[in-house]
Design a protein around this motif. Structure first.
Motif, mmCIF file in Angstrom:
data_model
loop_
_atom_site.group_PDB
_atom_site.id
_atom_site.type_symbol
_atom_site.label_atom_id
_atom_site.label_comp_id
_atom_site.label_asym_id
_atom_site.label_seq_id
_atom_site.Cartn_x
_atom_site.Cartn_y
_atom_site.Cartn_z
ATOM 1 N N ALA A 1 10.369 12.218 -12.185
ATOM 2 C CA ALA A 1 9.172 11.635 -11.370
ATOM 3 C C ALA A 1 8.990 9.967 -12.696
ATOM 4 O O ALA A 1 8.944 9.837 -12.054
ATOM 5 C CB ALA A 1 8.599 12.260 -11.560
ATOM 6 N N LEU A 2 10.019 10.967 -13.174
ATOM 7 C CA LEU A 2 9.255 9.122 -14.235
ATOM 8 C C LEU A 2 10.506 8.279 -14.293
ATOM 9 O O LEU A 2 9.979 6.696 -13.411
ATOM 10 C CB LEU A 2 10.174 9.522 -15.814
ATOM 11 N N ASP A 3 11.729 8.557 -13.628
ATOM 12 C CA ASP A 3 12.838 7.780 -13.017
ATOM 13 C C ASP A 3 12.357 6.955 -11.304
ATOM 14 O O ASP A 3 12.462 5.976 -11.438
ATOM 15 C CB ASP A 3 13.979 8.685 -12.727
ATOM 16 N N LEU A 4 11.502 8.097 -11.128
ATOM 17 C CA LEU A 4 11.285 7.618 -9.622
ATOM 18 C C LEU A 4 9.589 6.444 -9.959
ATOM 19 O O LEU A 4 9.818 5.480 -9.032
ATOM 20 C CB LEU A 4 10.581 8.591 -8.663
ATOM 21 N N LEU A 5 9.069 7.142 -10.833
ATOM 22 C CA LEU A 5 8.291 5.224 -10.940
ATOM 23 C C LEU A 5 8.533 4.320 -11.372
ATOM 24 O O LEU A 5 7.628 3.120 -11.437
ATOM 25 C CB LEU A 5 7.277 6.439 -12.084
ATOM 26 N N ILE A 6 9.372 4.402 -12.161
ATOM 27 C CA ILE A 6 10.269 2.749 -12.979
ATOM 28 C C ILE A 6 11.004 2.549 -11.158
ATOM 29 O O ILE A 6 10.572 1.092 -11.183
ATOM 30 C CB ILE A 6 10.922 3.550 -13.557
ATOM 31 N N THR A 7 11.068 3.279 -10.477
ATOM 32 C CA THR A 7 12.059 2.716 -8.995
ATOM 33 C C THR A 7 11.183 1.781 -8.515
ATOM 34 O O THR A 7 10.953 1.366 -8.006
ATOM 35 C CB THR A 7 13.130 3.948 -8.152
ATOM 36 N N ILE A 8 9.634 2.825 -8.120
ATOM 37 C CA ILE A 8 8.696 2.145 -7.871
ATOM 38 C C ILE A 8 8.332 0.797 -8.455
ATOM 39 O O ILE A 8 8.026 -0.035 -7.462
ATOM 40 C CB ILE A 8 7.782 3.749 -7.118
ATOM 41 N N GLY A 9 7.891 0.642 -9.530
ATOM 42 C CA GLY A 9 7.755 -0.159 -10.472
ATOM 43 C C GLY A 9 9.077 -1.157 -10.244
ATOM 44 O O GLY A 9 8.664 -2.845 -9.606
ATOM 45 N N ILE A 10 10.302 -1.372 -9.984
ATOM 46 C CA ILE A 10 10.892 -1.682 -9.542
ATOM 47 C C ILE A 10 10.855 -3.118 -8.025
ATOM 48 O O ILE A 10 10.879 -3.827 -7.821
ATOM 49 C CB ILE A 10 12.259 -1.877 -9.534
ATOM 50 N N GLY A 11 10.895 -1.465 -7.068
ATOM 51 C CA GLY A 11 9.914 -1.994 -5.629
ATOM 52 C C GLY A 11 8.907 -3.115 -5.696
ATOM 53 O O GLY A 11 9.150 -4.393 -5.003
ATOM 54 N N ILE A 12 7.529 -2.911 -6.680
ATOM 55 C CA ILE A 12 6.720 -3.717 -6.493
ATOM 56 C C ILE A 12 7.055 -5.218 -7.424
ATOM 57 O O ILE A 12 6.275 -5.889 -6.782
ATOM 58 C CB ILE A 12 5.660 -2.407 -7.230
ATOM 59 N N ILE A 13 8.015 -4.982 -8.168
ATOM 60 C CA ILE A 13 7.820 -6.334 -8.983
ATOM 61 C C ILE A 13 9.112 -6.839 -8.074
ATOM 62 O O ILE A 13 9.349 -8.725 -8.397
ATOM 63 C CB ILE A 13 8.716 -6.071 -10.497
ATOM 64 N N SER A 14 9.567 -6.604 -7.576
ATOM 65 C CA SER A 14 10.256 -7.177 -6.673
ATOM 66 C C SER A 14 9.857 -7.485 -5.647
ATOM 67 O O SER A 14 10.110 -8.940 -4.384
ATOM 68 C CB SER A 14 11.555 -6.470 -5.696
ATOM 69 N N ILE A 15 8.690 -6.672 -4.603
ATOM 70 C CA ILE A 15 7.764 -7.981 -4.066
ATOM 71 C C ILE A 15 6.826 -8.670 -4.349
ATOM 72 O O ILE A 15 6.827 -9.716 -3.801
ATOM 73 C CB ILE A 15 6.459 -6.250 -3.215
ATOM 74 N N TYR A 16 6.672 -8.583 -5.219
ATOM 75 C CA TYR A 16 5.779 -10.028 -6.273
ATOM 76 C C TYR A 16 6.761 -11.108 -6.782
ATOM 77 O O TYR A 16 6.469 -12.328 -6.199
ATOM 78 C CB TYR A 16 5.431 -9.150 -7.358
ATOM 79 N N SER A 17 8.276 -11.330 -6.776
ATOM 80 C CA SER A 17 9.327 -11.914 -6.960
ATOM 81 C C SER A 17 8.934 -12.629 -5.446
ATOM 82 O O SER A 17 9.198 -14.101 -5.443
ATOM 83 C CB SER A 17 10.460 -11.015 -7.610
ATOM 84 N N PRO B 1 0.691 -1.353 0.121
ATOM 85 C CA PRO B 1 -0.055 0.088 -0.004
ATOM 86 C C PRO B 1 0.955 0.722 -0.060
ATOM 87 O O PRO B 1 0.481 2.424 -0.267
ATOM 88 C CB PRO B 1 -0.839 -0.328 1.003
ATOM 89 N N ILE B 2 2.267 1.130 0.537
ATOM 90 C CA ILE B 2 2.610 2.519 0.741
ATOM 91 C C ILE B 2 3.192 2.535 -0.689
ATOM 92 O O ILE B 2 3.487 3.862 -0.777
ATOM 93 C CB ILE B 2 3.907 2.309 1.885
ATOM 94 N N LEU B 3 4.179 1.322 -1.221
ATOM 95 C CA LEU B 3 4.407 2.191 -2.741
ATOM 96 C C LEU B 3 3.067 2.375 -3.864
ATOM 97 O O LEU B 3 3.626 3.206 -4.268
ATOM 98 C CB LEU B 3 4.632 0.654 -3.569
ATOM 99 N N SER B 4 2.333 1.869 -3.708
ATOM 100 C CA SER B 4 0.406 1.731 -4.529
ATOM 101 C C SER B 4 0.749 3.975 -4.428
ATOM 102 O O SER B 4 0.037 4.241 -5.072
ATOM 103 C CB SER B 4 -0.475 1.039 -4.592
ATOM 104 N N ILE B 5 0.536 4.042 -3.349
ATOM 105 C CA ILE B 5 0.372 5.567 -2.638
ATOM 106 C C ILE B 5 1.527 6.470 -3.427
ATOM 107 O O ILE B 5 1.089 6.762 -4.075
ATOM 108 C CB ILE B 5 -0.249 5.887 -1.003
ATOM 109 N N SER B 6 2.436 6.187 -2.910
ATOM 110 C CA SER B 6 3.721 6.581 -3.662
ATOM 111 C C SER B 6 4.159 6.610 -5.718
ATOM 112 O O SER B 6 4.039 7.409 -6.053
ATOM 113 C CB SER B 6 5.613 6.448 -2.936
ATOM 114 N N ALA B 7 3.014 5.971 -5.489
ATOM 115 C CA ALA B 7 3.014 5.580 -7.324
ATOM 116 C C ALA B 7 2.270 6.738 -7.658
ATOM 117 O O ALA B 7 2.449 7.154 -8.771
ATOM 118 C CB ALA B 7 2.977 4.069 -7.787
ATOM 119 N N VAL B 8 1.227 6.859 -6.805
ATOM 120 C CA VAL B 8 -0.010 7.981 -7.382
ATOM 121 C C VAL B 8 0.717 9.031 -7.599
ATOM 122 O O VAL B 8 0.397 10.300 -8.025
ATOM 123 C CB VAL B 8 -1.415 7.522 -6.697
#
Length: 91
Positions: free
Chosen positions: A38-54, A13-20
């Motif tokens: 902001a785009l670079d940070l969005l990609i970094t947040i996406g990397i975090g979400i992918i890592s957690i999903y992994s 949830p923290i990563l989702s809110i920060s992505a928004v």
């Protein structure tokens, strides 16, 4: 609280809110530099979400995808800084 509950109920949830919030900054950014950061940070947040999903699904293959995204984000940042440097010399 186990690691999986912590990832599900706190980190995602923290990563989702920060992505928004970062996406709003990407849309409203007054300058090109703000949008690139902001785009670079969005990609970094996406990397975090992918890592957690992994971690949750026990699929280490997704970490390779996250690493490729990190390399693409790095190259994009380098290309943008090169563009800014060339633009500054022409002015």
């Amino acid at each position: 609280m186990s690691l999986y509950e912590f990832l599900y109920f706190i980190i995602l949830p923290i990563l989702s809110i920060s992505a928004v919030l970062v996406f709003i900054r990407f849309l409203l950014g007054p300058s090109l530099s703000d949008r690139v950061v902001a785009l670079d940070l969005l990609i970094t947040i996406g990397i975090g979400i992918i890592s957690i999903y992994s971690i949750i699904t026990n699929q280490p293959t997704f970490l390779d995808i996250a690493m490729i995204l990190a390399l693409i984000a790095f190259l994009g940042t380098v290309a943008f800084s090169y563009y800014l440097e060339k633009r500054k010399k022409n002015e």
